[in-house]
Design a protein around this motif. Structure first.
Motif, PDB file in Angstrom:
ATOM      1  N   ASP A 308       0.863  -1.191   0.000  1.00  0.00           N
ATOM      2  CA  ASP A 308       0.000   0.000   0.000  1.00  0.00           C
ATOM      3  C   ASP A 308       0.892   1.231   0.000  1.00  0.00           C
ATOM      4  OD1 ASP A 308      -2.009   1.811   0.136  1.00  0.00           O
ATOM      5  OD2 ASP A 308      -2.760   1.203   2.113  1.00  0.00           O
ATOM      6  N   PRO A 309       1.517   1.544  -1.144  1.00  0.00           N
ATOM      7  CA  PRO A 309       2.483   2.648  -1.172  1.00  0.00           C
ATOM      8  C   PRO A 309       1.862   3.998  -0.812  1.00  0.00           C
ATOM      9  CG  PRO A 309       1.961   1.881  -3.400  1.00  0.00           C
ATOM     10  CD  PRO A 309       1.359   0.907  -2.451  1.00  0.00           C
ATOM     11  N   VAL A 310       0.540   4.239  -1.134  1.00  0.00           N
ATOM     12  CA  VAL A 310      -0.098   5.523  -0.790  1.00  0.00           C
ATOM     13  C   VAL A 310      -0.154   5.693   0.717  1.00  0.00           C
ATOM     14  CG1 VAL A 310      -2.210   6.883  -0.993  1.00  0.00           C
ATOM     15  CG2 VAL A 310      -1.400   5.526  -2.943  1.00  0.00           C
ATOM     16  N   ARG A 311      -0.502   4.623   1.406  1.00  0.00           N
ATOM     17  CA  ARG A 311      -0.559   4.699   2.880  1.00  0.00           C
ATOM     18  C   ARG A 311       0.813   5.041   3.454  1.00  0.00           C
ATOM     19  NH1 ARG A 311      -0.725   6.206   6.898  1.00  0.00           N
ATOM     20  NH2 ARG A 311      -1.438   5.356   8.912  1.00  0.00           N
ATOM     21  N   GLU A 312       1.845   4.486   2.863  1.00  0.00           N
ATOM     22  CA  GLU A 312       3.195   4.780   3.341  1.00  0.00           C
ATOM     23  C   GLU A 312       3.535   6.239   3.096  1.00  0.00           C
ATOM     24  OE1 GLU A 312       6.888   4.050   5.117  1.00  0.00           O
ATOM     25  OE2 GLU A 312       5.022   2.900   5.076  1.00  0.00           O
ATOM     26  N   LEU A 313       3.107   6.778   1.929  1.00  0.00           N
ATOM     27  CA  LEU A 313       3.347   8.196   1.650  1.00  0.00           C
ATOM     28  C   LEU A 313       2.587   9.085   2.632  1.00  0.00           C
ATOM     29  CD1 LEU A 313       3.239   8.218  -2.261  1.00  0.00           C
ATOM     30  CD2 LEU A 313       5.245   8.439  -0.784  1.00  0.00           C
ATOM     31  N   GLU A 314       1.335   8.687   2.929  1.00  0.00           N
ATOM     32  CA  GLU A 314       0.555   9.468   3.901  1.00  0.00           C
ATOM     33  C   GLU A 314       1.218   9.437   5.276  1.00  0.00           C
ATOM     34  OE1 GLU A 314      -3.230   7.676   3.718  1.00  0.00           O
ATOM     35  OE2 GLU A 314      -3.881   8.696   1.875  1.00  0.00           O
ATOM     36  N   ARG A 315       1.731   8.249   5.658  1.00  0.00           N
ATOM     37  CA  ARG A 315       2.386   8.159   6.967  1.00  0.00           C
ATOM     38  C   ARG A 315       3.626   9.043   7.003  1.00  0.00           C
ATOM     39  NH1 ARG A 315       6.206   5.184   9.565  1.00  0.00           N
ATOM     40  NH2 ARG A 315       6.829   4.092   7.667  1.00  0.00           N
ATOM     41  N   ARG A 316       4.356   9.033   5.910  1.00  0.00           N
ATOM     42  CA  ARG A 316       5.531   9.895   5.855  1.00  0.00           C
ATOM     43  C   ARG A 316       5.134  11.372   5.869  1.00  0.00           C
ATOM     44  NH1 ARG A 316       9.964   7.243   7.446  1.00  0.00           N
ATOM     45  NH2 ARG A 316      10.147   5.203   6.399  1.00  0.00           N
ATOM     46  N   ALA A 317       4.021  11.714   5.179  1.00  0.00           N
ATOM     47  CA  ALA A 317       3.559  13.109   5.180  1.00  0.00           C
ATOM     48  C   ALA A 317       3.156  13.535   6.589  1.00  0.00           C
ATOM     49  CB  ALA A 317       2.387  13.265   4.216  1.00  0.00           C
ATOM     50  N   GLU A 318       2.474  12.635   7.316  1.00  0.00           N
ATOM     51  CA  GLU A 318       2.112  12.952   8.709  1.00  0.00           C
ATOM     52  C   GLU A 318       3.359  13.160   9.556  1.00  0.00           C
ATOM     53  OE1 GLU A 318      -0.224   9.665   9.898  1.00  0.00           O
ATOM     54  OE2 GLU A 318      -1.997  10.214   8.710  1.00  0.00           O
ATOM     55  N   GLN A 319       4.361  12.361   9.331  1.00  0.00           N
ATOM     56  CA  GLN A 319       5.603  12.545  10.083  1.00  0.00           C
ATOM     57  C   GLN A 319       6.231  13.899   9.761  1.00  0.00           C
ATOM     58  OE1 GLN A 319       8.071   9.186   9.183  1.00  0.00           O
ATOM     59  NE2 GLN A 319       6.981   7.783  10.560  1.00  0.00           N
ATOM     60  N   VAL A 320       6.179  14.268   8.463  1.00  0.00           N
ATOM     61  CA  VAL A 320       6.742  15.567   8.072  1.00  0.00           C
ATOM     62  C   VAL A 320       5.970  16.711   8.736  1.00  0.00           C
ATOM     63  CG1 VAL A 320       7.102  17.138   6.125  1.00  0.00           C
ATOM     64  CG2 VAL A 320       7.709  14.715   5.908  1.00  0.00           C
ATOM     65  N   ASP A 321       4.622  16.635   8.749  1.00  0.00           N
ATOM     66  CA  ASP A 321       3.808  17.680   9.391  1.00  0.00           C
ATOM     67  C   ASP A 321       4.114  17.773  10.872  1.00  0.00           C
ATOM     68  OD1 ASP A 321       2.672  18.216   6.954  1.00  0.00           O
ATOM     69  OD2 ASP A 321       0.888  16.960   7.297  1.00  0.00           O
ATOM     70  N   LEU A 323       6.834  16.857  12.428  1.00  0.00           N
ATOM     71  CA  LEU A 323       8.166  17.414  12.640  1.00  0.00           C
ATOM     72  C   LEU A 323       8.193  18.918  12.346  1.00  0.00           C
ATOM     73  CD1 LEU A 323      10.346  14.567  11.022  1.00  0.00           C
ATOM     74  CD2 LEU A 323      10.147  15.122  13.466  1.00  0.00           C
ATOM     75  N   ARG A 324       7.429  19.319  11.315  1.00  0.00           N
ATOM     76  CA  ARG A 324       7.391  20.753  11.013  1.00  0.00           C
ATOM     77  C   ARG A 324       6.734  21.538  12.145  1.00  0.00           C
ATOM     78  NH1 ARG A 324       4.768  21.941   5.431  1.00  0.00           N
ATOM     79  NH2 ARG A 324       2.966  21.076   6.554  1.00  0.00           N
ATOM     80  N   GLU A 325       5.607  21.005  12.693  1.00  0.00           N
ATOM     81  CA  GLU A 325       4.944  21.682  13.827  1.00  0.00           C
ATOM     82  C   GLU A 325       5.849  21.724  15.053  1.00  0.00           C
ATOM     83  OE1 GLU A 325       2.170  23.839  15.818  1.00  0.00           O
ATOM     84  OE2 GLU A 325       2.227  23.304  13.685  1.00  0.00           O
ATOM     85  N   ARG A 326       6.532  20.635  15.277  1.00  0.00           N
ATOM     86  CA  ARG A 326       7.456  20.584  16.425  1.00  0.00           C
ATOM     87  C   ARG A 326       8.577  21.599  16.242  1.00  0.00           C
ATOM     88  NH1 ARG A 326      10.971  15.199  18.060  1.00  0.00           N
ATOM     89  NH2 ARG A 326      12.165  16.170  19.778  1.00  0.00           N
ATOM     90  N   ALA A 327       9.078  21.715  15.001  1.00  0.00           N
ATOM     91  CA  ALA A 327      10.133  22.692  14.745  1.00  0.00           C
ATOM     92  C   ALA A 327       9.615  24.114  14.927  1.00  0.00           C
ATOM     93  CB  ALA A 327      10.670  22.500  13.318  1.00  0.00           C
ATOM     94  N   ARG A 328       8.328  24.374  14.493  1.00  0.00           N
ATOM     95  CA  ARG A 328       7.758  25.713  14.656  1.00  0.00           C
ATOM     96  C   ARG A 328       7.638  26.070  16.140  1.00  0.00           C
ATOM     97  NH1 ARG A 328       3.511  24.840  12.089  1.00  0.00           N
ATOM     98  NH2 ARG A 328       4.178  25.653  10.063  1.00  0.00           N
TER      99      ARG A 328
END
Length: 407
Positions: A308-321, A323-328
């Protein structure tokens, strides 16, 4: 001493022959050794040729029948003998021969001792060393065969070789394999086959026999010729218990002519079986490798990243969000803390600023050099001073204390 002769004063032939007879007669009696050939008897005399077994040298010998029959066992063609002879030269015919006075057959023990001495000599020269022996070709194109005429050894080699590999080719040299001519004929046949570029291996084959019958295959001349051959040589002489010197110098020794066929030619049935076994083994190895690769591919395809490559991309996108919020938040907190620190630092600077002190009604007196006046005794009368106020400054001159209008 040689007589002086010239074309003008030649010697009669009878005189020369008489002189030759005299020289030969001075030799006296001597014991000689050789191999008997061309044995025949006429009346009371036995005629024979005594041949040297190594060199191509021979001499005629005559023996009274009584002398010949006294030798036990009576020697036959090919026998090795020791003869007590007297040289005779017949002047009338100009011919030379030996007359035998005693004949002694060479015993087996003496033959074996001589063969052992020859074996040690050749071994010391390195002719039997294993490092000089060559490997036989896996499948010879043409096999050279040296054997007796219409012999069982020839049939054994040919039939067994063709049974093992039907397409095998032979060049057969039929020679004498015993008797006085065996060494010469075998040596000549060996030279012809060795010079033939089509021949890949040479087999010398003979059936069993007595020690005397196999003596040609222990002849020094033949052994040295075999050692110098460029083509691999297989010795197949006699049976397992027979061991002529040819066995030691040959590249491969076969116990029998049949064994020679097995050593020289591969068995087509065995080779086909080996091919099938190797093919099956290769098939099993390849199938096993394919099975392992398919298992690995199935395992890889079942992983979430591929299933399920889309699910993996979504999981990675959530991780990016996240990390971005944590950095902010981290950056905002750092900026807020830095702003508070800056405000506190400004307040401290304002509190400690000289300007704040001046605003409370204080003034700062400075020398012309800009140094602050801290004590009155540091100022000399008449010195021009600067008084710094909150928003302005005054220039005054110092006077003695008590002077009217002093600063």
């Amino acid at each position: 001493m040689a007589s002086k002769t010239s074309p003008e004063s030649p010697l009669p032939i009878r005189t020369v022959l008489q002189m030759v007879g005299g020289w030969i007669g001075r030799l006296g009696t001597v014991w000689v050794e050789g191999q008997i050939t061309d044995l025949s008897a006429r009346g009371g005399t036995v005629f024979m040729t005594l041949r040297d077994p190594v060199a191509n040298v021979s001499a005629r010998v005559t023996a009274p029948r009584g002398v010949y029959e006294a030798a036990m066992p009576r020697p036959a063609d090919g026998a090795r003998v020791v003869v007590h002879v007297k040289p005779d030269f017949w002047v009338n015919r100009g011919s030379f021969a030996f007359t035998a006075m005693e004949i002694r057959p060479v015993g087996v023990g003496e033959l074996l001792a001589r063969l052992e001495r020859l074996r040690q000599l050749l071994a010391a020269e390195g002719l039997f060393n294993a490092d000089r022996k060559r490997r036989l070709p896996f499948l010879p194109g043409t096999i050279g065969l040296i054997c007796g005429r219409d012999s069982a050894a020839e049939r054994d080699v040919l039939e067994n070789s063709r049974r093992r590999w039907p397409a095998v080719r032979f060049k057969v040299e039929e020679v004498a394999v015993q008797g006085p001519y065996a060494v010469g004929e075998v040596t000549e046949a060996l030279g012809r086959l060795d010079a033939d570029s089509d021949v890949d291996v040479i087999v010398i084959a003979r059936g069993g026999g007595s020690l005397e019958d196999l003596l040609p295959f222990s002849d020094e001349t033949l052994v040295r010729v075999v050692a110098s051959c460029r083509t691999p040589v297989v010795s197949a002489i006699g049976h397992e218990q027979d061991s002529p010197l040819l066995d030691l110098v040959a590249d491969v020794r076969a116990s029998t002519p049949t064994d020679a066929a097995k050593k020289v030619v591969p068995d087509v049935g065995e080779q086909l079986t080996l091919v099938r076994q190797l093919r099956d083994r290769g098939r099993r190895v390849l199938s096993g490798w394919l099975d392992r690769e398919m298992s690995w591919l199935t395992s890889v395809r079942s992983r979430p990243s591929l299933a399920d490559p889309v699910r993996e991309l979504e999981r990675r996108a959530e991780q990016v969000d996240a990390l971005r919020e944590r950095a902010r938040r981290s950056l905002t907190g750092s900026l807020d803390r830095a702003s508070d620190d800056l405000t506190h630092l400004r307040a401290r600077l304002v509190a400690l600023s000289p300007a704040a002190t001046l605003e409370r009604g204080y003034a700062i007196v400075q020398h012309p050099s800009g140094d602050v006046v801290r004590r009155a005794k540091d100022v000399s009368p008449g010195t021009v001073l600067t008084i710094r106020l909150t928003d302005d400054r005054l220039t005054v001159r110092a006077e003695e204390p008590g002077d009217a209008g002093g600063a």
